[in-house]
Design a protein around this motif. Structure first.
Motif, PDB file in Angstrom:
ATOM      1  N   ASN A  88      -6.459  13.436   4.391  1.00 14.60           N
ATOM      2  CA  ASN A  88      -7.881  13.302   4.594  1.00 14.60           C
ATOM      3  C   ASN A  88      -8.284  12.055   5.875  1.00 14.60           C
ATOM      4  O   ASN A  88      -9.019  12.145   6.586  1.00 14.60           O
ATOM      5  CB  ASN A  88      -8.362  12.955   3.451  1.00 14.60           C
ATOM      6  CG  ASN A  88      -9.114  14.014   2.672  1.00 14.60           C
ATOM      7  OD1 ASN A  88      -9.224  15.163   3.413  1.00 14.60           O
ATOM      8  ND2 ASN A  88      -9.594  14.021   1.165  1.00 14.60           N
ATOM      9  N   GLY A  89      -7.455  11.176   5.414  1.00 14.20           N
ATOM     10  CA  GLY A  89      -7.477   9.884   6.416  1.00 14.20           C
ATOM     11  C   GLY A  89      -7.199  10.135   7.707  1.00 14.20           C
ATOM     12  O   GLY A  89      -7.955   9.963   8.856  1.00 14.20           O
ATOM     13  N   PRO A 206     -14.543  12.140   2.645  1.00 11.63           N
ATOM     14  CA  PRO A 206     -15.356  13.325   2.986  1.00 11.63           C
ATOM     15  C   PRO A 206     -16.087  13.776   1.857  1.00 11.63           C
ATOM     16  O   PRO A 206     -15.627  14.116   0.571  1.00 11.63           O
ATOM     17  CB  PRO A 206     -14.196  14.279   3.512  1.00 11.63           C
ATOM     18  CG  PRO A 206     -12.817  13.720   2.857  1.00 11.63           C
ATOM     19  CD  PRO A 206     -13.205  12.473   2.548  1.00 11.63           C
ATOM     20  N   THR A 207     -17.288  14.486   2.063  1.00 12.68           N
ATOM     21  CA  THR A 207     -18.198  15.005   0.941  1.00 12.68           C
ATOM     22  C   THR A 207     -18.624  16.390   1.724  1.00 12.68           C
ATOM     23  O   THR A 207     -18.568  16.546   2.826  1.00 12.68           O
ATOM     24  CB  THR A 207     -19.204  14.445   0.794  1.00 12.68           C
ATOM     25  OG1 THR A 207     -20.012  14.079   1.627  1.00 12.68           O
ATOM     26  CG2 THR A 207     -19.013  12.953   0.002  1.00 12.68           C
ATOM     27  N   GLY A 408     -12.679  14.879  -2.578  1.00 13.73           N
ATOM     28  CA  GLY A 408     -12.201  14.417  -3.904  1.00 13.73           C
ATOM     29  C   GLY A 408     -10.797  13.940  -3.666  1.00 13.73           C
ATOM     30  O   GLY A 408     -10.116  13.019  -4.785  1.00 13.73           O
ATOM     31  N   GLU A 409     -10.100  14.093  -2.474  1.00 13.48           N
ATOM     32  CA  GLU A 409      -8.676  13.707  -2.405  1.00 13.48           C
ATOM     33  C   GLU A 409      -8.792  12.432  -1.708  1.00 13.48           C
ATOM     34  O   GLU A 409      -9.737  12.011  -1.048  1.00 13.48           O
ATOM     35  CB  GLU A 409      -7.807  14.805  -1.737  1.00 13.48           C
ATOM     36  CG  GLU A 409      -7.615  16.079  -2.591  1.00 13.48           C
ATOM     37  CD  GLU A 409      -6.338  16.895  -2.105  1.00 13.48           C
ATOM     38  OE1 GLU A 409      -5.878  16.624  -1.431  1.00 13.48           O
ATOM     39  OE2 GLU A 409      -6.434  18.026  -2.910  1.00 13.48           O
ATOM     40  N   PRO A 410      -7.373  11.627  -1.682  1.00  9.68           N
ATOM     41  CA  PRO A 410      -7.448  10.188  -1.216  1.00  9.68           C
ATOM     42  C   PRO A 410      -7.643  10.143   0.331  1.00  9.68           C
ATOM     43  O   PRO A 410      -7.327  11.212   0.820  1.00  9.68           O
ATOM     44  CB  PRO A 410      -6.183   9.798  -1.583  1.00  9.68           C
ATOM     45  CG  PRO A 410      -5.431  10.817  -2.272  1.00  9.68           C
ATOM     46  CD  PRO A 410      -6.210  11.994  -2.480  1.00  9.68           C
ATOM     47  N   THR A 411      -8.357   9.216   0.794  1.00  9.12           N
ATOM     48  CA  THR A 411      -8.362   8.970   2.096  1.00  9.12           C
ATOM     49  C   THR A 411      -7.502   7.741   2.945  1.00  9.12           C
ATOM     50  O   THR A 411      -7.379   7.490   3.824  1.00  9.12           O
ATOM     51  CB  THR A 411      -9.880   8.802   2.621  1.00  9.12           C
ATOM     52  OG1 THR A 411     -10.443   7.545   1.942  1.00  9.12           O
ATOM     53  CG2 THR A 411     -10.612   9.967   2.352  1.00  9.12           C
ATOM     54  N   PHE A 412      -7.150   7.042   1.799  1.00  9.77           N
ATOM     55  CA  PHE A 412      -6.217   6.024   2.139  1.00  9.77           C
ATOM     56  C   PHE A 412      -5.317   5.410   1.190  1.00  9.77           C
ATOM     57  O   PHE A 412      -5.335   5.937   0.260  1.00  9.77           O
ATOM     58  CB  PHE A 412      -7.245   4.611   2.405  1.00  9.77           C
ATOM     59  CG  PHE A 412      -7.839   3.973   1.137  1.00  9.77           C
ATOM     60  CD1 PHE A 412      -8.977   4.515   0.803  1.00  9.77           C
ATOM     61  CD2 PHE A 412      -7.057   2.956   0.529  1.00  9.77           C
ATOM     62  CE1 PHE A 412      -9.539   4.136  -0.463  1.00  9.77           C
ATOM     63  CE2 PHE A 412      -7.718   2.403  -0.660  1.00  9.77           C
ATOM     64  CZ  PHE A 412      -8.714   2.970  -1.239  1.00  9.77           C
TER      65      PHE A 412
END
Ligand code: NFE
Ligand code: MG
Length: 519
Positions: A88-89, A206-207, A408-412
């Motif tokens: 995601n990041g 992210p949404t 909903g999943e991690p970004t960092f």
């Protein structure tokens, strides 16, 4: 023998002086001088390493996001996080950087370079109802032609209606750039000078509604690139096709690549990137990137000579404004000791030579349109075409990237600042290969060096006397009228130089640095 001094060159970012010696109407020798010293690398010393992300973005109001990316990749590596960034990041960073670059390419073409080919003053005679043209006509009608004049008078060749459409697109491009900025702000919290691209990933998440809002704006950018930007570049290239033969330059190209397609290889020089990395010459044989070959020479720059030829990991910023023989605040970066051009052309050629099918089809169809061979790309028009193709290649793909985001999943990932470490961050910014290098001691920045795209392109001669990329591109140019050297500014602007970036104070107080002619 005449001398043409353009100081400053306008419709670029910052203060570039160009000096050409002309003999029998041909440029025999050119000098490119960066007329600012700013000392960002010195400002960074002894600070918390995380300040690099905040401070280096202030190098430039145009490509701040590119410095956010390079500094953050640099810190990721120094903090041992280079292979730990969540998808995601990584993807949000790619999207922010890509959207930023597309609006930057549109800025360059419409608001900086196209006015060399489009006669905006023709709009004064416009009698139609297009609101954008009417607003420009009203503006011109007030008697003030600025910001469009003064200018060098070009050999304007576009039919009236194409000229007028291009002027209307000047206005439309402002609106589209705003949409690009909005999309970046949705992904990074704010623009310019984001705080959310951080070591370890991204602090924005992210949404579903954010993805939809970015997608809406991306589609508008894509529509503009496909139906306005590319056709306008092709129209200019068709009318000025002799500029496929003008401004070739050194014909060595360097790209760091951009947009990580995976995040598990900690070695940035071997990462799978959307734009490939490496170097090549006119034979278009792609060579792998070897960062150990990067040095900065300063014989002709206002820096202490004892620090010439260093690799950026041990580079020094030691200004010496009274250095004899020097003529620029820009250092002279070299790759394997040779001059290299960086930028969208290098990026497109690298990805093309690497065999990427999407880029091959874009480049080959453009060349077929002009019945030209790849060598035509080493030119003024090659640079403009490559910038537009780069925008198309990005806008065609970023919709897929958006759909890879997972709300909903991690970004960092969390991290600790190491006591001692070294790192580098490399990426192709809008104007080309951008590298940041850091050494951390006692959890503070001991040294920081930025080697920036315009440092490569606008560099002065190196220690061996070889001119820089823009200097070489100018040499040999035919100038019809030395008092109206539009050919020279067309070449310089094709590189999209940014001097704020390149020199990272102004001249010693009040001293005369050259004759000023403002065009
Ligand atoms: Ni100031 Fe920059 C870009 C960077 S340029 S615009 O793109 O990094 O030299
Ligand atoms: Mg530097």
């Amino acid at each position: 023998m005449g001398k043409i001094i353009i100081d400053p060159v306008t419709r670029i970012e910052g203060h570039l002086k160009v000096e050409c010696t002309v003999e029998n109407g041909v440029v025999k020798e050119a000098r490119s001088s960066g007329m600012l010293f700013r000392g960002f690398e010195l400002i960074l010393k002894d600070r918390d390493p995380r300040d690099a992300q905040i401070i280096t973005q202030r190098i430039c109001g145009v490509c701040n996001l590119c410095h956010a990316m390079a500094s953050t990749l640099n810190l990721d590596q120094a903090f041992g996080l280079a292979d730990k960034i969540p998808d995601n990041g990584r993807i949000m960073r790619n999207l922010a950087a890509g959207l930023h670059v597309v609006q930057d390419h549109i800025l360059h073409f419409y608001h900086l370079a196209a006015l060399d080919y489009v006669d905006v003053t023709k709009v004064a005679k416009y009698e139609g109802s297009d609101p954008d043209l009417k607003s420009i006509k009203a503006f011109i009608g007030r008697g003030s032609l600025g910001p469009f004049v003064p200018r060098y008078e070009g050999d304007y060749r576009l039919p009236d209606e194409v000229d007028r459409a291009a002027v209307a697109h000047y206005v439309k491009a402002l609106e589209i750039r705003r949409k690009g900025h909005e999309a970046v702000a949705l992904l990074t919290g704010r623009i310019p000078h984001t705080a959310s691209i951080v070591p370890g990933g991204m602090t924005e998440v992210p949404t579903v509604d954010k993805i939809a809002s970015v997608l809406w704006r991306l589609n508008e950018l894509k529509d503009f690139v496909d139906n306005v930007y590319l056709p306008d570049v092709l129209a200019v290239a068709g009318a000025y096709s002799d500029y496929f033969q003008v401004g070739a330059g050194c014909k060595n190209f360097l790209s760091y690549g951009a947009y990580d397609l995976e995040g598990k290889n900690p070695d940035y020089t071997r990462r799978k990137r959307f734009f490939q990395q490496g170097s090549l010459s006119s034979d278009l044989k792609l060579q792998p990137l070897d960062l150990s070959r990067v040095t900065e020479e300063v014989k002709n720059s206002w820096y202490e000579q004892g620090n010439s030829g260093l690799h950026p990991s041990s580079g020094k910023t030691s200004p010496q404004g009274d250095k004899a023989g020097a003529y620029s605040w820009i250092k002279a970066p070299r790759y394997g000791g040779k001059v290299h051009e960086v930028g969208p052309l290098a990026q497109v050629l690298t990805t093309y030579a690497g065999g990427n099918p999407g880029m091959k089809s874009l480049v080959d169809s453009t060349l077929a349109h002009f019945k030209a061979s790849p060598s035509a790309l080493f030119s003024v028009l090659g640079r403009h075409a490559a910038r537009a193709l780069s925008a198309k290649y990005l806008t065609d793909s970023m919709g897929d990237w958006l759909l890879q985001l997972k709300p909903g999943e991690p970004t960092f990932v969390p991290y600790e600042i190491p006591d001692q470490a070294q790192g580098f961050g490399i990426i192709d910014a809008a104007r080309g290969a951008l590298g940041h290098w850091v050494e951390i001691k006692d959890k503070k920045i001991a040294t920081y060096q930025c080697v920036v795209p315009t440092t490569w392109n606008a560099s002065p001669r190196d220690d061996g006397g070889t001119p820089g990329a823009i200097e070489q591109a100018l040499t040999g140019t035919r100038v019809k009228d030395e008092s109206n050297p539009f050919e020279i500014v067309r070449i310089v602007r094709s590189f999209d130089p940014c001097l704020a970036c390149a020199v990272h104070l102004v001249t010693p107080r009040g001293s005369e640095m050259g004759k000023v002619r403002i065009f």
